[in-house]
Enzyme design. Structure first.
Site, PDB file in Angstrom:
ATOM      1  N   LEU A  78      46.879   9.813  -2.831  1.00 28.47           N
ATOM      2  CA  LEU A  78      47.868   9.679  -4.189  1.00 28.47           C
ATOM      3  C   LEU A  78      49.693  10.686  -3.734  1.00 28.47           C
ATOM      4  CD1 LEU A  78      46.617  10.863  -7.263  1.00 28.47           C
ATOM      5  CD2 LEU A  78      47.377   8.600  -6.726  1.00 28.47           C
ATOM      6  N   GLY A  79      49.640  11.720  -2.355  1.00 31.37           N
ATOM      7  CA  GLY A  79      50.824  12.327  -2.513  1.00 31.37           C
ATOM      8  C   GLY A  79      50.824  13.167  -1.212  1.00 31.37           C
ATOM      9  N   ARG A  80      51.276  13.709  -0.174  1.00 31.59           N
ATOM     10  CA  ARG A  80      51.370  14.685  -0.069  1.00 31.59           C
ATOM     11  C   ARG A  80      52.090  15.833   0.054  1.00 31.59           C
ATOM     12  NH1 ARG A  80      49.555  11.190   4.234  1.00 31.59           N
ATOM     13  NH2 ARG A  80      50.150   9.934   2.155  1.00 31.59           N
ATOM     14  N   GLY A  81      51.808  16.948  -0.172  1.00 32.73           N
ATOM     15  CA  GLY A  81      52.254  18.320  -0.479  1.00 32.73           C
ATOM     16  C   GLY A  81      52.577  18.818   0.446  1.00 32.73           C
ATOM     17  N   LYS A  82      53.210  20.489   0.131  1.00 31.60           N
ATOM     18  CA  LYS A  82      53.603  21.912   1.207  1.00 31.60           C
ATOM     19  C   LYS A  82      52.121  21.576   1.930  1.00 31.60           C
ATOM     20  CE  LYS A  82      56.243  25.708   1.955  1.00 31.60           C
ATOM     21  NZ  LYS A  82      55.560  26.623   1.352  1.00 31.60           N
ATOM     22  N   PHE A  83      50.806  21.878   0.973  1.00 27.16           N
ATOM     23  CA  PHE A  83      50.152  22.514   1.522  1.00 27.16           C
ATOM     24  C   PHE A  83      49.115  21.858   1.535  1.00 27.16           C
ATOM     25  CE2 PHE A  83      51.404  27.185   0.989  1.00 27.16           C
ATOM     26  CZ  PHE A  83      52.136  26.599   0.075  1.00 27.16           C
TER      27      PHE A  83
ATOM     28  N   HIS B  25      47.369  17.503   0.847  1.00 30.56           N
ATOM     29  CA  HIS B  25      46.944  16.024  -0.163  1.00 30.56           C
ATOM     30  C   HIS B  25      46.301  16.012  -1.327  1.00 30.56           C
ATOM     31  CE1 HIS B  25      47.819  14.296   4.475  1.00 30.56           C
ATOM     32  NE2 HIS B  25      48.354  14.975   4.155  1.00 30.56           N
ATOM     33  N   VAL B  26      47.008  14.765  -1.778  1.00 31.46           N
ATOM     34  CA  VAL B  26      46.552  14.794  -3.709  1.00 31.46           C
ATOM     35  C   VAL B  26      45.162  12.831  -2.989  1.00 31.46           C
ATOM     36  CG1 VAL B  26      46.717  14.684  -5.624  1.00 31.46           C
ATOM     37  CG2 VAL B  26      48.439  16.207  -4.067  1.00 31.46           C
TER      38      VAL B  26
ATOM     39  N   ASP C  61      58.567  27.397 -12.596  1.00 29.54           N
ATOM     40  CA  ASP C  61      59.049  25.791 -11.213  1.00 29.54           C
ATOM     41  C   ASP C  61      59.010  24.341 -12.059  1.00 29.54           C
ATOM     42  OD1 ASP C  61      57.207  25.300  -7.952  1.00 29.54           O
ATOM     43  OD2 ASP C  61      59.480  25.773  -9.526  1.00 29.54           O
TER      44      ASP C  61
ATOM     45  N   LYS D 277      60.990  21.549 -11.931  1.00 32.61           N
ATOM     46  CA  LYS D 277      62.432  21.018 -11.618  1.00 32.61           C
ATOM     47  C   LYS D 277      61.457  19.165 -11.156  1.00 32.61           C
ATOM     48  CE  LYS D 277      59.731  22.359  -7.530  1.00 32.61           C
ATOM     49  NZ  LYS D 277      59.837  23.189  -5.741  1.00 32.61           N
TER      50      LYS D 277
ATOM     51  N   ASN E 166      57.076  18.589  -9.984  1.00 31.01           N
ATOM     52  CA  ASN E 166      56.472  19.252 -10.316  1.00 31.01           C
ATOM     53  C   ASN E 166      55.920  18.715 -12.070  1.00 31.01           C
ATOM     54  OD1 ASN E 166      55.966  21.101  -8.522  1.00 31.01           O
ATOM     55  ND2 ASN E 166      56.671  22.928  -9.856  1.00 31.01           N
TER      56      ASN E 166
ATOM     57  N   ASP F 174      51.286  21.883 -11.714  1.00 21.93           N
ATOM     58  CA  ASP F 174      51.825  22.758 -10.280  1.00 21.93           C
ATOM     59  C   ASP F 174      52.261  24.240 -11.540  1.00 21.93           C
ATOM     60  OD1 ASP F 174      52.975  22.879  -6.953  1.00 21.93           O
ATOM     61  OD2 ASP F 174      51.960  24.625  -8.243  1.00 21.93           O
TER      62      ASP F 174
ATOM     63  N   THR G  33      62.782  25.948  -4.374  1.00 23.37           N
ATOM     64  CA  THR G  33      64.331  25.311  -4.340  1.00 23.37           C
ATOM     65  C   THR G  33      64.772  26.639  -5.561  1.00 23.37           C
ATOM     66  OG1 THR G  33      65.782  23.430  -5.186  1.00 23.37           O
ATOM     67  CG2 THR G  33      63.945  23.759  -5.434  1.00 23.37           C
TER      68      THR G  33
HETATM   69  O1  LIG Z   1      51.768  14.568  -6.852  1.00 21.42           O
HETATM   70  C1  LIG Z   1      51.481  14.097  -5.999  1.00 21.42           C
HETATM   71  O2  LIG Z   1      51.187  14.002  -5.521  1.00 21.42           O
HETATM   72  C2  LIG Z   1      51.152  12.124  -6.645  1.00 21.42           C
HETATM   73  N1  LIG Z   1      49.876  12.485  -7.834  1.00 21.42           N
HETATM   74  N2  LIG Z   1      50.259  11.395  -8.520  1.00 21.42           N
HETATM   75  C3  LIG Z   1      49.603  11.233  -9.310  1.00 21.42           C
HETATM   76  C4  LIG Z   1      48.515  12.227  -9.814  1.00 21.42           C
HETATM   77  N3  LIG Z   1      47.915  13.115 -10.637  1.00 21.42           N
HETATM   78  C5  LIG Z   1      47.689  13.946 -10.167  1.00 21.42           C
HETATM   79  N4  LIG Z   1      48.343  14.956  -9.329  1.00 21.42           N
HETATM   80  C6  LIG Z   1      49.086  14.356  -8.606  1.00 21.42           C
HETATM   81  N5  LIG Z   1      49.721  15.463  -8.009  1.00 21.42           N
HETATM   82  C7  LIG Z   1      48.983  17.184  -7.839  1.00 21.42           C
HETATM   83  C8  LIG Z   1      50.093  18.081  -8.774  1.00 21.42           C
HETATM   84  C9  LIG Z   1      49.643  18.992  -8.801  1.00 21.42           C
HETATM   85  C10 LIG Z   1      48.749  20.247 -10.004  1.00 21.42           C
HETATM   86  N6  LIG Z   1      48.886  21.157  -9.389  1.00 21.42           N
HETATM   87  C11 LIG Z   1      49.435  21.511  -8.499  1.00 21.42           C
HETATM   88  N7  LIG Z   1      48.961  22.471  -8.287  1.00 21.42           N
HETATM   89  C12 LIG Z   1      49.310  23.497  -6.364  1.00 21.42           C
HETATM   90  O3  LIG Z   1      49.725  21.861  -6.123  1.00 21.42           O
HETATM   91  N8  LIG Z   1      48.814  24.477  -6.809  1.00 21.42           N
HETATM   92  C13 LIG Z   1      49.024  25.194  -5.744  1.00 21.42           C
HETATM   93  C14 LIG Z   1      49.574  24.841  -4.629  1.00 21.42           C
HETATM   94  C15 LIG Z   1      49.740  24.845  -3.587  1.00 21.42           C
HETATM   95  C16 LIG Z   1      49.897  26.219  -2.819  1.00 21.42           C
HETATM   96  C17 LIG Z   1      49.379  27.456  -4.544  1.00 21.42           C
HETATM   97 CL1  LIG Z   1      50.045  28.946  -5.044  1.00 21.42          CL
HETATM   98  C18 LIG Z   1      49.096  26.498  -5.388  1.00 21.42           C
HETATM   99  S1  LIG Z   1      49.534  20.169  -6.976  1.00 21.42           S
HETATM  100  C19 LIG Z   1      49.308  13.179  -8.389  1.00 21.42           C
END
Ligand SMILES: O=C(O)Cn1ncc2ncnc(NCCc3cnc(NC(=O)Nc4cccc(Cl)c4)s3)c21
Length: 273
Positions: free
Chosen positions: A20-25, A27-28, A137, A139, A142, A155, A172
């Site tokens: 669904l996406g790739r975050g910093k830490f 992938h989802v 946080d 923004k 999130n 998040d 940010t």
């Molecule tokens: O966002 C996308 O890429 C796309 N996407 N599209 C649809 C969709 N439906 C649900 N969730 C998605 N994404 C995840 C959202 C999150 C919720 N909670 C999180 N928590 C977290 O990252 N914690 C975390 C990570 C690393 C370090 C630390 Cl300290 C804390 S991330 C979705």
């Protein structure tokens, strides 16, 4: 899946779908829990990255905080599990994806759409603050969009229980209120500031204190250098609300329950959120 929360999850409980996406830490992925056929989002985090960023404690706190939160505008975190190298967060799936992509596409939102989003976020934050949780946080990155177009705060990686406030810097700079930028003690009113920044960005397409250099953004925030561009045309009611939220003295910011009674919200927000 309340009963299943107690259970020990493993990767074999899920069929993994598209990313669904790739975050910093990490992938989802979209995933389906095999027994219930329940669709979820699975965030995969690499332990190595969490360790080197010293955020393991934040994950545990996030899971702990999220396990007590149930609100239509807060994305559920159903549970987590881990294996040798990764930590997995089992999350509610938001079918309409990320709000910031929607904002990029539309450039900025109508006053009705912006007010509806701001009101739903205010209700979610009133709920969180009532449980002594501050998100810290807020923004566009999130915020996710549910099946009915409703916003979901996601998040809680930076959330804290207010009795143990921390001075760690968040993501940010744009969204940080003066007290966090100056890293003094902060309380739930930080979320009111960030919601004001978000409301401005919904209406103008850019955050209010944006500047080329970090140091300039920092200066504009601590001076509350708030200017409203001539374009797009925005009602004076909207500017009045934003001006009551972006106040340096956190105790003078418009309380969230008063925000819900503000004329701009009453006249523009769709009650269903
Ligand atoms: O966002 C996308 O890429 C796309 N996407 N599209 C649809 C969709 N439906 C649900 N969730 C998605 N994404 C995840 C959202 C999150 C919720 N909670 C999180 N928590 C977290 O990252 N914690 C975390 C990570 C690393 C370090 C630390 Cl300290 C804390 S991330 C979705």
């Amino acid at each position: 899946v309340p009963a299943a929360e107690k259970k020990r999850w493993t990767l074999s409980d899920f069929d993994i779908g598209k990313p669904l996406g790739r975050g910093k830490f990490g992938h989802v992925y979209i995933a389906r829990e095999k027994r219930s056929n329940h669709i979820v989002a699975l965030k995969v985090l690499f332990k190595s990255q969490l360790k080197q960023s010293q955020v393991e404690h934040q994950i545990r706190r996030e899971v702990e905080i999220q396990s007590h939160l149930r609100h239509p505008n807060i994305l559920r975190l159903y549970g987590y599990f881990y294996d040798q190298k990764r930590v997995y967060l089992i999350l509610e799936y938001a079918p309409k994806g990320e709000l910031y992509k929607e904002l990029q596409k539309c450039k900025y939102f109508s006053e009705k759409r912006a007010a509806t989003y701001v009101a739903s976020l205010a209700r979610a934050l009133i709920y969180c603050h009532g449980k002594h949780v501050i998100h810290r946080d807020i923004k566009p990155e999130n915020l996710l969009i549910g099946a009915k177009g409703e916003l979901k705060i996601a998040d809680f990686g930076w959330a804290v229980h207010t009795f143990n406030r921390r001075r760690t810097m968040c993501g940010t700079l744009d969204y940080l209120p003066p007290e966090m930028v100056e890293s003094v003690e902060h309380d739930a009113n930080v979320d009111i500031w960030s919601l004001g920044v978000l409301c401005y960005e919904f209406l103008y397409g850019v955050p209010p204190f944006e500047a080329k250099e970090h140091s300039d953004t920092y200066k504009r925030i601590v001076q509350v250098d708030l200017k409203f561009p001539p374009k797009p045309i925005v009602s004076s009611a909207a500017k009045d609300l934003i001006s009551q939220m972006l106040v340096k003295d956190s105790s003078q910011r418009l309380p969230l329950h008063k925000l819900l009674e503000h004329p701009w919200i009453v006249q523009n927000a769709d009650p269903s959120g």
